[in-house]
Motif scaffolding. Structure first.
Motif, mmCIF file in Angstrom:
data_model
loop_
_atom_site.group_PDB
_atom_site.id
_atom_site.type_symbol
_atom_site.label_atom_id
_atom_site.label_comp_id
_atom_site.label_asym_id
_atom_site.label_seq_id
_atom_site.Cartn_x
_atom_site.Cartn_y
_atom_site.Cartn_z
ATOM 1 N N LYS A 22 0.661 -1.073 -0.231
ATOM 2 C CA LYS A 22 0.560 0.268 -0.170
ATOM 3 C C LYS A 22 0.617 0.960 0.124
ATOM 4 N N GLU A 23 1.511 1.223 0.319
ATOM 5 C CA GLU A 23 2.648 2.084 0.665
ATOM 6 C C GLU A 23 3.331 2.829 -0.285
ATOM 7 N N MET A 24 4.101 1.812 -0.852
ATOM 8 C CA MET A 24 4.557 1.801 -2.304
ATOM 9 C C MET A 24 4.140 2.281 -3.144
ATOM 10 N N VAL A 25 2.650 1.945 -3.582
ATOM 11 C CA VAL A 25 1.579 2.351 -4.149
ATOM 12 C C VAL A 25 1.152 3.784 -3.970
ATOM 13 N N ASP A 26 0.829 4.075 -3.259
ATOM 14 C CA ASP A 26 0.851 5.154 -2.550
ATOM 15 C C ASP A 26 1.712 6.981 -3.157
ATOM 16 N N ILE A 27 2.961 6.033 -2.664
ATOM 17 C CA ILE A 27 4.044 6.963 -3.423
ATOM 18 C C ILE A 27 3.937 6.553 -5.198
ATOM 19 N N TYR A 28 4.259 7.723 -5.480
ATOM 20 C CA TYR A 28 3.912 8.298 -6.862
ATOM 21 C C TYR A 28 5.619 8.244 -7.344
ATOM 22 N N SER A 29 5.931 7.753 -8.546
ATOM 23 C CA SER A 29 7.446 7.366 -8.954
ATOM 24 C C SER A 29 7.348 6.608 -10.188
#
Length: 374
Positions: A22-29
């Motif tokens: 969840k945290e990874m997806v929430d960070i736009y990269s």
């Protein structure tokens, strides 16, 4: 995933996996802007006593390497933390309903990255993280592949597992890829002077339709994608330029270099007879496909893991271009295996089923355990 042989999802921490994902997806990269996600992952990994190395790709971007201490890796687990840009996607952060997780990068491939990270943490906690295996989370895969090129400047790998989305089908063969960039030039004139013989957009459209028809009739397994088509946007006038970008995905047994030569000849013959003033033909990417030999030892270990988990071993072929092509060019034998569907990747409604993420992480963990025993 539970079997009589003891392969179980209990080796992994599902709650930790879910929180990380969840945290990874929430960070736009998107490609080129992976720095915030990189910092988050380093803090996450070091907080769990993982051995982490940052390898610079450019002044602001880094690959993340995770391994056992004093590792001498010859086997690679590979994921990329960048995504395509959001463009017109209004909501690209994480959402979930009935374990169906949506958001930019869920399938391609933050799901696969999260599953591999959890597998390495679980293997480290269990004391069976092999010293010959490296997990690398690279940047730039969706654009130039500079992260993996940088990785391959530092290491030589015999085998690799790439977590691109395959719906957990092990892909032991891989399509080739050609990127075609084509510009056709003419003369700008008043819009009322438009004709059928010298109009750059008409010339380009006829050429693309002929190429499409040629592939449709003679190459059923080849995938053609007309990605972009632009004119010079000259207002109330005949445009003096038309440009296109085309993706061609070739079956694994097709020679990409020979195909590119034949394609170049076809394009030149058509354009030389057309009313185009001049033209440019570029093929910046020409990557051959591959088929991994049946006696490959890494494939045999993965097949053993599938058998122990009572999963059918039915290898497929990965149809997209990926960093696995770069790995293969160095003599490595990369298998593609990851959660999520390629059909869902790069879409407005990108998604992955969390249960598939859990299964992927359990498979990766068990693969690490089997590699440690070799």
């Amino acid at each position: 995933m539970h079997t009589s042989d003891g392969i179980s999802e209990s080796r992994i921490n599902k709650e930790r996996l879910h929180t990380l994902f969840k945290e990874m997806v929430d960070i736009y990269s998107p490609s080129g802007k992976e720095d915030v996600l990189t910092s988050f992952l380093v803090e996450f990994l070091e907080g769990r006593d993982m051995n982490v190395l940052l390898r610079p790709v450019d002044e602001q971007r880094f690959n993340i390497e995770i391994s056992a201490r004093q590792a001498v890796p010859d086997t690679l687990f590979l994921g990329h933390i960048d995504t395509v840009p959001a463009f017109d996607i209004e909501e690209y952060s994480f959402s979930e309903e009935n374990e169906l997780c949506r958001g930019l990068g869920t399938a391609d491939m933050k799901g696969g990255c999260a599953a591999m990270i959890e597998a390495f943490i679980s293997a480290s906690e269990g004391g069976f993280l092999p010293k010959n295996v490296l997990l690398c989370l690279v940047v730039g895969e969706e654009e130039s592949g500079d992260g993996t090129k940088n990785l391959l400047d530092a290491y030589q790998f015999k085998h690799a597992l790439v977590a691109e989305p395959t719906s957990l089908i092990p892909c032991t063969s891989h399509y080739g890829y050609i990127e075609l960039l084509l510009n056709v030039y003419g003369y700008r004139r008043h819009a009322a002077m438009s004709d059928y013989s010298s109009h750059t957009i008409r010339s380009m459209l006829r050429l693309l339709l002929q190429l499409d028809d040629r592939i449709l009739k003679n190459e059923a397994d080849t995938v053609l994608n007309i990605r972009d088509l632009h004119s010079s946007e000259s207002g109330f006038a005949v445009p003096d330029r038309c440009s296109t970008a085309v993706d061609i995905h070739l079956p694994p047994d097709r020679d990409a270099a020979n195909y590119a030569d034949a394609l170049n000849t076809f394009l030149k013959e058509y354009l030389d007879k057309s009313a185009a003033n001049t033209y440019d033909i570029e093929m910046p990417f020409i990557s051959g496909g591959y088929v991994i030999p049946r006696n490959d030892p890494f494939t045999a270990v993965l097949q053993k893991v599938f058998s122990a988990a009572s999963l059918e071993w039915a290898p497929g072929s990965f149809k997209s271009h990926s960093d696995a092509n770069l790995l293969r060019d160095t003599g490595c034998t990369p298998i593609i295996l990851g959660p999520g569907s390629l059909a869902a990747a790069h879409t407005r409604d990108e998604f992955v089923d969390f249960t598939e993420l859990v299964s992927a992480s359990a498979l990766y963990t068990e693969l690490l355990r089997n590699l440690q025993q070799k």
